[in-house]
Design a protein around this motif. Structure first.
Motif, PDB file in Angstrom:
ATOM      1  N   THR A  12       0.827  -1.209   0.000  1.00 20.01           N
ATOM      2  CA  THR A  12       0.000   0.000   0.000  1.00 20.01           C
ATOM      3  C   THR A  12       0.858   1.253   0.000  1.00 20.01           C
ATOM      4  O   THR A  12       0.599   2.211  -0.746  1.00 20.01           O
ATOM      5  CB  THR A  12      -0.934   0.011   1.225  1.00 20.01           C
ATOM      6  N   ARG A  13       1.895   1.242   0.833  1.00 24.41           N
ATOM      7  CA  ARG A  13       2.791   2.395   0.896  1.00 24.41           C
ATOM      8  C   ARG A  13       3.497   2.604  -0.445  1.00 24.41           C
ATOM      9  O   ARG A  13       3.655   3.739  -0.908  1.00 24.41           O
ATOM     10  CB  ARG A  13       3.815   2.186   2.012  1.00 24.41           C
ATOM     11  N   LEU A  14       3.906   1.541  -1.091  1.00 19.30           N
ATOM     12  CA  LEU A  14       4.590   1.657  -2.378  1.00 19.30           C
ATOM     13  C   LEU A  14       3.645   2.229  -3.440  1.00 19.30           C
ATOM     14  O   LEU A  14       4.051   3.050  -4.273  1.00 19.30           O
ATOM     15  CB  LEU A  14       5.137   0.301  -2.808  1.00 19.30           C
ATOM     16  N   ALA A  15       2.385   1.819  -3.406  1.00 19.01           N
ATOM     17  CA  ALA A  15       1.396   2.375  -4.336  1.00 19.01           C
ATOM     18  C   ALA A  15       1.184   3.862  -4.066  1.00 19.01           C
ATOM     19  O   ALA A  15       1.043   4.666  -4.999  1.00 19.01           O
ATOM     20  CB  ALA A  15       0.079   1.616  -4.213  1.00 19.01           C
ATOM     21  N   GLU A  16       1.175   4.228  -2.786  1.00 21.26           N
ATOM     22  CA  GLU A  16       1.031   5.639  -2.424  1.00 21.26           C
ATOM     23  C   GLU A  16       2.221   6.457  -2.917  1.00 21.26           C
ATOM     24  O   GLU A  16       2.058   7.592  -3.378  1.00 21.26           O
ATOM     25  CB  GLU A  16       0.895   5.769  -0.914  1.00 21.26           C
ATOM     26  N   MET A  17       3.418   5.879  -2.820  1.00 25.59           N
ATOM     27  CA  MET A  17       4.612   6.578  -3.282  1.00 25.59           C
ATOM     28  C   MET A  17       4.536   6.821  -4.786  1.00 25.59           C
ATOM     29  O   MET A  17       4.892   7.897  -5.266  1.00 25.59           O
ATOM     30  CB  MET A  17       5.872   5.780  -2.915  1.00 25.59           C
ATOM     31  N   LYS A  18       4.083   5.813  -5.523  1.00 32.04           N
ATOM     32  CA  LYS A  18       3.935   6.015  -6.974  1.00 32.04           C
ATOM     33  C   LYS A  18       2.943   7.138  -7.255  1.00 32.04           C
ATOM     34  O   LYS A  18       3.215   8.039  -8.066  1.00 32.04           O
ATOM     35  CB  LYS A  18       3.463   4.729  -7.648  1.00 32.04           C
ATOM     36  N   ALA A  19       1.797   7.100  -6.585  1.00 28.85           N
ATOM     37  CA  ALA A  19       0.761   8.102  -6.826  1.00 28.85           C
ATOM     38  C   ALA A  19       1.231   9.511  -6.502  1.00 28.85           C
ATOM     39  O   ALA A  19       0.848  10.479  -7.170  1.00 28.85           O
ATOM     40  CB  ALA A  19      -0.481   7.757  -6.000  1.00 28.85           C
ATOM     41  N   ALA A  20       2.087   9.615  -5.486  1.00 30.57           N
ATOM     42  CA  ALA A  20       2.581  10.929  -5.053  1.00 30.57           C
ATOM     43  C   ALA A  20       3.833  11.365  -5.807  1.00 30.57           C
ATOM     44  O   ALA A  20       4.327  12.471  -5.589  1.00 30.57           O
ATOM     45  CB  ALA A  20       2.868  10.901  -3.556  1.00 30.57           C
ATOM     46  N   GLY A  21       4.346  10.511  -6.682  1.00 28.96           N
ATOM     47  CA  GLY A  21       5.575  10.838  -7.392  1.00 28.96           C
ATOM     48  C   GLY A  21       6.798  10.811  -6.495  1.00 28.96           C
ATOM     49  O   GLY A  21       7.808  11.458  -6.798  1.00 28.96           O
ATOM     50  N   GLU A  22       6.719  10.041  -5.414  1.00 31.97           N
ATOM     51  CA  GLU A  22       7.839   9.924  -4.471  1.00 31.97           C
ATOM     52  C   GLU A  22       8.733   8.770  -4.904  1.00 31.97           C
ATOM     53  O   GLU A  22       8.284   7.619  -4.932  1.00 31.97           O
ATOM     54  CB  GLU A  22       7.296   9.681  -3.066  1.00 31.97           C
ATOM     55  N   PRO A  23       9.996   9.019  -5.267  1.00 32.94           N
ATOM     56  CA  PRO A  23      10.856   7.954  -5.790  1.00 32.94           C
ATOM     57  C   PRO A  23      11.034   6.804  -4.795  1.00 32.94           C
ATOM     58  O   PRO A  23      11.205   7.021  -3.592  1.00 32.94           O
ATOM     59  CB  PRO A  23      12.187   8.667  -6.049  1.00 32.94           C
ATOM     60  N   ILE A  24      10.990   5.600  -5.313  1.00 30.12           N
ATOM     61  CA  ILE A  24      11.180   4.377  -4.528  1.00 30.12           C
ATOM     62  C   ILE A  24      12.630   3.925  -4.676  1.00 30.12           C
ATOM     63  O   ILE A  24      13.135   3.816  -5.796  1.00 30.12           O
ATOM     64  CB  ILE A  24      10.229   3.270  -5.013  1.00 30.12           C
ATOM     65  N   VAL A  25      13.280   3.677  -3.565  1.00 32.93           N
ATOM     66  CA  VAL A  25      14.683   3.237  -3.585  1.00 32.93           C
ATOM     67  C   VAL A  25      14.746   1.754  -3.237  1.00 32.93           C
ATOM     68  O   VAL A  25      14.306   1.334  -2.162  1.00 32.93           O
ATOM     69  CB  VAL A  25      15.539   4.035  -2.589  1.00 32.93           C
ATOM     70  N   MET A  26      15.287   0.966  -4.156  1.00 38.03           N
ATOM     71  CA  MET A  26      15.483  -0.468  -3.935  1.00 38.03           C
ATOM     72  C   MET A  26      16.954  -0.802  -4.126  1.00 38.03           C
ATOM     73  O   MET A  26      17.617  -0.253  -5.007  1.00 38.03           O
ATOM     74  CB  MET A  26      14.630  -1.294  -4.911  1.00 38.03           C
ATOM     75  N   VAL A  27      17.459  -1.678  -3.288  1.00 37.83           N
ATOM     76  CA  VAL A  27      18.825  -2.171  -3.448  1.00 37.83           C
ATOM     77  C   VAL A  27      18.792  -3.689  -3.346  1.00 37.83           C
ATOM     78  O   VAL A  27      17.968  -4.260  -2.620  1.00 37.83           O
ATOM     79  CB  VAL A  27      19.771  -1.564  -2.377  1.00 37.83           C
ATOM     80  N   THR A  28      19.640  -4.338  -4.124  1.00 35.44           N
ATOM     81  CA  THR A  28      19.750  -5.790  -4.082  1.00 35.44           C
ATOM     82  C   THR A  28      20.843  -6.182  -3.089  1.00 35.44           C
ATOM     83  O   THR A  28      21.983  -5.740  -3.222  1.00 35.44           O
ATOM     84  CB  THR A  28      20.096  -6.352  -5.471  1.00 35.44           C
ATOM     85  N   ALA A  29      20.481  -6.978  -2.096  1.00 36.62           N
ATOM     86  CA  ALA A  29      21.440  -7.402  -1.071  1.00 36.62           C
ATOM     87  C   ALA A  29      21.246  -8.892  -0.795  1.00 36.62           C
ATOM     88  O   ALA A  29      20.186  -9.461  -1.107  1.00 36.62           O
ATOM     89  CB  ALA A  29      21.260  -6.592   0.203  1.00 36.62           C
ATOM     90  N   TYR A  30      22.256  -9.498  -0.172  1.00 37.66           N
ATOM     91  CA  TYR A  30      22.256 -10.955  -0.063  1.00 37.66           C
ATOM     92  C   TYR A  30      22.593 -11.498   1.323  1.00 37.66           C
ATOM     93  O   TYR A  30      22.619 -12.709   1.509  1.00 37.66           O
ATOM     94  CB  TYR A  30      23.267 -11.552  -1.057  1.00 37.66           C
ATOM     95  N   ASP A  31      22.894 -10.639   2.290  1.00 33.81           N
ATOM     96  CA  ASP A  31      23.287 -11.148   3.597  1.00 33.81           C
ATOM     97  C   ASP A  31      22.907 -10.161   4.695  1.00 33.81           C
ATOM     98  O   ASP A  31      22.408  -9.061   4.418  1.00 33.81           O
ATOM     99  CB  ASP A  31      24.784 -11.465   3.646  1.00 33.81           C
ATOM    100  N   TYR A  32      23.130 -10.571   5.945  1.00 27.74           N
ATOM    101  CA  TYR A  32      22.720  -9.762   7.089  1.00 27.74           C
ATOM    102  C   TYR A  32      23.426  -8.410   7.148  1.00 27.74           C
ATOM    103  O   TYR A  32      22.744  -7.378   7.278  1.00 27.74           O
ATOM    104  CB  TYR A  32      22.963 -10.572   8.369  1.00 27.74           C
TER     105      TYR A  32
END
Length: 288
Positions: A12-32
């Motif tokens: 829901t928050r991610l959908a809200e970010m799209k609607a508001a034009g708020e950039p989503i930051v994703m990073v690919t990680a593999y460990d603790y």
């Protein structure tokens, strides 16, 4: 007064970010530790990518990694995150047989690893059926179109997509089809920004780009962002630090001090009481 912790990121928050034009930051990680660093940095999403096959496990291809190996990586990332939304790549071979196999695999990533969602590559008829089945089972799905590394051989290798008329038209069809199959977000990899811009207005779901120009969000590999990756990197990579060099320099300095006798020094050890030394000497004498 201590500030309340930020609420966990949700679909829901991610959908809200799209609607508001708020950039989503994703990073690919593999460990603790990587997950902890991403969490402290405040990223919105962490992708446990099957690229971990090459980046941290040393395989020559993403298709080599097993489901159990990916579950181990995903569980470690989950333990390192509280706020970030964790997406788990399902490895090649773990969903191809049937919708039932896909649901079983996805359930494992939610139940055993604690993932919030799974990512499924491609938009073939079979793949769309898998997306629908997993979504129907109550598990959020991130789609992935454009360059899909798991099936790169069929695409002619690890090469950009959407650069000619046929490929661009196929990309548009696939992006729309993945959305209609029920994915709540879409990763677009290695597609010209101009082509992505054509379809984005028709996509209700967040578009996360990697080598795909401006989008609702961006994703890069943790090791690429920090300059840890060795050798050639993809054109879309931008390094924001030189941690790989710092790591090598640190280990080299340690090795030099060990070889020269500088390390360990007295301050790196523990003091013994005189009676402990005497007891050790007495015990050795009894065995001589």
């Amino acid at each position: 007064m201590t500030a309340a912790p930020a609420a966990p990121v949700t679909t829901t928050r991610l959908a809200e970010m799209k609607a508001a034009g708020e950039p989503i930051v994703m990073v690919t990680a593999y460990d603790y530790p990587s997950a902890r660093a991403a969490e402290r940095a405040g990223v919105d999403m962490v992708l446990v990518g099957d690229s971990g096959a090459q980046v941290v496990l040393g395989y020559d291809s993403t298709v080599r990694v097993s489901t159990d190996e990916m579950l181990t990586l995903a569980a470690a990332v989950r333990r390192g995150t509280q706020r970030a939304f964790v997406v788990c790549d399902v490895p090649f071979g773990s969903t191809e047989v049937s919708d039932e196999q896909a649901v079983t695999t996805a359930l494992r990533f939610v139940r055993e690893a604690g993932g919030d969602a799974v990512k499924l590559e491609g938009a073939s008829a079979a793949r769309l059926s898998r997306i629908r089945a997993v979504v129907a089972a109550g598990i959020p799905v991130v789609g992935h179109v454009g360059l899909t590394p798991q099936t790169a051989v069929a695409l002619g290798g690890l090469r950009a997509q959407g650069r000619d008329a046929d490929s661009a038209a196929r990309f548009v069809r696939e992006a729309l089809a993945v959305q209609e199959a029920g994915a709540f977000a879409l990763v677009v990899e290695a597609v010209p920004a101009e082509v992505v811009a054509v379809v984005r207005p028709a996509l209700r779901i967040p578009v996360i780009g990697i080598g795909a120009g401006p989008a609702d969000g961006q994703v890069l590999v943790f090791h690429d962002v920090l300059g840890i990756t060795e050798g050639r990197v993809a054109k879309f990579v931008k390094a924001y630090a030189a941690v790989g060099d710092a790591m090598s320099d640190g280990v080299a300095a340690y090795a030099a001090e060990v070889r020269s006798g500088v390390f360990p020094a007295a301050e790196h050890g523990y003091a013994a009481r005189p009676e402990a030394v005497a007891a050790a000497e007495a015990e050795l004498a009894r065995h001589s």
